[in-house]
Design an enzyme around this catalytic site. Structure first.
Site, PDB file in Angstrom:
ATOM      1  N   LYS A   1     -20.623 -10.275  18.065  1.00 49.23           N
ATOM      2  CA  LYS A   1     -20.132 -11.357  17.212  1.00 49.23           C
ATOM      3  C   LYS A   1     -20.761 -11.200  15.838  1.00 49.23           C
ATOM      4  CE  LYS A   1     -17.358 -14.828  17.837  1.00 49.23           C
ATOM      5  NZ  LYS A   1     -16.176 -14.873  18.688  1.00 49.23           N
TER       6      LYS A   1
ATOM      7  N   GLY B   1      -3.262 -30.003  21.904  1.00 46.97           N
ATOM      8  CA  GLY B   1      -3.378 -29.046  20.793  1.00 46.97           C
ATOM      9  C   GLY B   1      -2.154 -28.152  20.729  1.00 46.97           C
TER      10      GLY B   1
ATOM     11  N   GLY C   1      -1.238 -25.883  18.179  1.00 41.55           N
ATOM     12  CA  GLY C   1      -1.352 -24.917  17.084  1.00 41.55           C
ATOM     13  C   GLY C   1      -0.699 -23.604  17.468  1.00 41.55           C
ATOM     14  N   HIS C   2      -1.285 -22.507  17.022  1.00 41.76           N
ATOM     15  CA  HIS C   2      -0.679 -21.193  17.252  1.00 41.76           C
ATOM     16  C   HIS C   2      -0.433 -20.926  18.740  1.00 41.76           C
ATOM     17  CE1 HIS C   2      -2.332 -20.649  13.193  1.00 41.76           C
ATOM     18  NE2 HIS C   2      -1.319 -19.812  13.051  1.00 41.76           N
ATOM     19  N   VAL C   3      -1.455 -21.178  19.563  1.00 44.40           N
ATOM     20  CA  VAL C   3      -1.316 -20.878  20.989  1.00 44.40           C
ATOM     21  C   VAL C   3      -0.535 -21.990  21.698  1.00 44.40           C
ATOM     22  CG1 VAL C   3      -2.515 -20.386  23.155  1.00 44.40           C
ATOM     23  CG2 VAL C   3      -3.498 -19.601  21.002  1.00 44.40           C
TER      24      VAL C   3
HETATM   25  P1  NAD Z   1      -5.012 -23.658  15.943  1.00 47.17           P
HETATM   26  O1  NAD Z   1      -6.021 -24.077  14.959  1.00 47.17           O
HETATM   27  O2  NAD Z   1      -3.771 -22.970  15.474  1.00 47.17           O
HETATM   28  O3  NAD Z   1      -4.546 -24.922  16.811  1.00 47.17           O
HETATM   29  C1  NAD Z   1      -5.406 -25.895  17.302  1.00 47.17           C
HETATM   30  C2  NAD Z   1      -4.615 -27.198  17.346  1.00 47.17           C
HETATM   31  O4  NAD Z   1      -5.387 -28.192  17.994  1.00 47.17           O
HETATM   32  C3  NAD Z   1      -4.278 -27.738  15.948  1.00 47.17           C
HETATM   33  O5  NAD Z   1      -2.895 -28.017  15.875  1.00 47.17           O
HETATM   34  C4  NAD Z   1      -5.136 -28.994  15.849  1.00 47.17           C
HETATM   35  O6  NAD Z   1      -4.545 -30.005  15.036  1.00 47.17           O
HETATM   36  C5  NAD Z   1      -5.207 -29.403  17.298  1.00 47.17           C
HETATM   37  N1  NAD Z   1      -6.309 -30.308  17.621  1.00 47.17           N
HETATM   38  C6  NAD Z   1      -7.586 -30.306  17.135  1.00 47.17           C
HETATM   39  N2  NAD Z   1      -8.293 -31.310  17.669  1.00 47.17           N
HETATM   40  C7  NAD Z   1      -7.466 -31.938  18.538  1.00 47.17           C
HETATM   41  C8  NAD Z   1      -7.609 -33.069  19.387  1.00 47.17           C
HETATM   42  N3  NAD Z   1      -8.767 -33.749  19.477  1.00 47.17           N
HETATM   43  N4  NAD Z   1      -6.546 -33.458  20.133  1.00 47.17           N
HETATM   44  C9  NAD Z   1      -5.369 -32.790  20.061  1.00 47.17           C
HETATM   45  N5  NAD Z   1      -5.162 -31.731  19.248  1.00 47.17           N
HETATM   46  C10 NAD Z   1      -6.197 -31.317  18.505  1.00 47.17           C
HETATM   47  O7  NAD Z   1      -5.787 -22.758  17.010  1.00 47.17           O
HETATM   48  P2  NAD Z   1      -5.162 -21.734  18.058  1.00 47.17           P
HETATM   49  O8  NAD Z   1      -5.206 -20.381  17.469  1.00 47.17           O
HETATM   50  O9  NAD Z   1      -3.887 -22.263  18.598  1.00 47.17           O
HETATM   51  O10 NAD Z   1      -6.285 -21.780  19.186  1.00 47.17           O
HETATM   52  C11 NAD Z   1      -6.419 -22.901  20.045  1.00 47.17           C
HETATM   53  C12 NAD Z   1      -7.679 -22.774  20.877  1.00 47.17           C
HETATM   54  O11 NAD Z   1      -7.624 -21.569  21.646  1.00 47.17           O
HETATM   55  C13 NAD Z   1      -8.980 -22.676  20.051  1.00 47.17           C
HETATM   56  O12 NAD Z   1     -10.009 -23.291  20.784  1.00 47.17           O
HETATM   57  C14 NAD Z   1      -9.235 -21.183  19.979  1.00 47.17           C
HETATM   58  O13 NAD Z   1     -10.609 -20.896  19.809  1.00 47.17           O
HETATM   59  C15 NAD Z   1      -8.748 -20.734  21.337  1.00 47.17           C
HETATM   60  N6  NAD Z   1      -8.320 -19.336  21.376  1.00 47.17           N
HETATM   61  C16 NAD Z   1      -7.334 -18.907  20.562  1.00 47.17           C
HETATM   62  C17 NAD Z   1      -6.920 -17.582  20.613  1.00 47.17           C
HETATM   63  C18 NAD Z   1      -5.805 -17.074  19.725  1.00 47.17           C
HETATM   64  O14 NAD Z   1      -5.298 -15.970  19.977  1.00 47.17           O
HETATM   65  N7  NAD Z   1      -5.396 -17.818  18.709  1.00 47.17           N
HETATM   66  C19 NAD Z   1      -7.516 -16.690  21.525  1.00 47.17           C
HETATM   67  C20 NAD Z   1      -8.532 -17.163  22.374  1.00 47.17           C
HETATM   68  C21 NAD Z   1      -8.921 -18.495  22.285  1.00 47.17           C
END
Ligand code: NAD
Length: 355
Positions: free
Chosen positions: A78, A174, A176-178
């Site tokens: 990291k 949540g 977001g992207h995932v």
């Molecule tokens: P992102 O920032 O695109 O989406 C996160 C979403 O969660 C946002 O829309 C945000 O508004 C929402 N959010 C935050 N607090 C919240 C709450 N209290 N209640 C409801 N919604 C809430 O992130 P992402 O890339 O979609 O990743 C989501 C999670 O998965 C993160 O914890 C990230 O570390 C983990 N993750 C992501 C990836 C990846 O490929 N993007 C890979 C492994 C792990």
């Protein structure tokens, strides 16, 4: 510092300083026994330098576990770049970080994390080839979502004896992207969705596109859905929220979902099957690692689908031994790392003998 490294199980810790660009960076390597360490680079503000070091120390081991259980030829590492408090040239700073990574000669491959973007990885790529998540490799999120989807199907088969998701309900926290990409897959598979995000636009989009039912962010624990999928922040599974869940399965993408180890046991005691976060959400890491190594998209997708069989194996072992799944996953990761470490020591001894 050495004691802290020992506690975190690290092999090495590197500090980089470049006054010309304002770079202050830390790279923590947990293991290279299975192959080069891989892991994201954070770029955020830290009130104290020690907090940046602690972040790198605490996150490197998790990357080793994730890579090991994903069957990747990588260890975990990291990096943290302390965001300068004064004006700075972002490209020059990332290039300086790239030089620092390059000096490690491939022991560590960097990637995106909180605060870093694809454009940063492109800048880093101008000074080192030991970087992933560049614009050539693209957004890892859809691949993470594929792994979560396959893992949810494995959990449903194990816990509910059902080989499809039609008619099941899933509460996604949540979007977001995932979360959004997962909602799309679940909707296509015939699941009913409850969705919550602190951003109402994101919730509204899922309502429109997937006929999902919007729920207040605070109430997503109370829907009674069959599956709860945390895809927002970490530590949302705790002593306050777990008693509110009326689901049979917890499976989502968020990192560090369990606030404490005890919360994994709490889920088990409530008869809820927990898919350990770092096993389930490895699809993005598999994508970046396999893209970096030049594998085809078909090979990558096959590897991502293996997340389902890994989880099934862990679920079965947890049933057999009466342990929590997250504990079984940790033990399994540690034994894979230990075996690789012993093989590495053997190789090193042979090299010395032949020198
Ligand atoms: P992102 O920032 O695109 O989406 C996160 C979403 O969660 C946002 O829309 C945000 O508004 C929402 N959010 C935050 N607090 C919240 C709450 N209290 N209640 C409801 N919604 C809430 O992130 P992402 O890339 O979609 O990743 C989501 C999670 O998965 C993160 O914890 C990230 O570390 C983990 N993750 C992501 C990836 C990846 O490929 N993007 C890979 C492994 C792990």
């Amino acid at each position: 510092m050495l004691k802290q490294m020992e506690n975190a199980g690290l092999t090495d810790l590197h500090f980089g300083l470049d006054p010309a660009t304002g770079l202050k960076a830390i790279i923590a390597i947990h293991s290279t026994a299975r192959g080069p360490a891989i892991g994201g680079c954070r770029f955020i503000h830290y009130a104290r330098e020690q907090e940046a070091v602690t972040d790198a120390l605490r996150l490197a081991r998790g990357m080793s576990y994730k890579a090991a259980l994903a069957g990747l030829p990588h260890g975990g590492g990291k990096a943290v770049i302390i965001r300068p408090e004064v004006e700075f040239d972002r490209v020059a700073l990332m290039q300086a970080f790239g030089r620092m990574v390059d000096q490690l000669g491939g022991r560590y491959i960097t990637a995106m994390d909180s605060g870093t973007e694809v454009s940063d990885m492109d800048a880093i790529e101008t000074t080192t080839r030991f970087v992933s998540c560049t614009s050539a490799s693209g957004d890892p999120s859809p691949h993470t979502a594929l792994g979560i989807f396959e893992g949810i199907k494995a959990a449903v088969l194990h816990q509910l004896g059902k080989d499809n998701l039609a008619g099941l309900s899933v509460a996604i926290q949540g979007l977001g992207h995932v979360g959004h990409a997962l909602a799309q897959r679940l909707h296509n598979a015939g699941a009913q969705l409850y969705v919550a995000d602190i951003d109402p636009e994101r919730t509204g989009r899922c309502v429109q596109e997937f006929n999902a039912r919007a729920v207040d962010a605070e109430e997503i624990y109370d829907t009674g859905a069959d599956i709860f999928s945390p895809c927002g922040l970490g530590a949302t599974l705790n002593s306050d929220t777990i008693p509110r869940l009326n689901c049979r399965i917890v499976a989502g993408s968020a990192n560090n979902q369990l606030a404490t180890d005890q919360d994994g046991n709490r889920l088990r005691q409530r008869g809820i099957l927990y898919a350990p976060d770092y096993v389930l959400n490895a699809g993005g890491l598999i994508h970046v690692a396999m893209h970096h190594a030049g594998h085809s998209p078909a090979e990558r997708d096959d590897k991502i689908r293996e997340i389902a069989s890994t989880l099934t194996h862990l679920f079965e072992e947890a049933d057999r031994t009466g342990q929590s799944v997250h504990h079984v996953a940790d033990l399994h990761a540690e034994s894979l790392l230990q075996a690789a470490k012993e093989a590495q020591i053997k190789r090193q001894r042979q090299e010395v003998q032949h020198a």
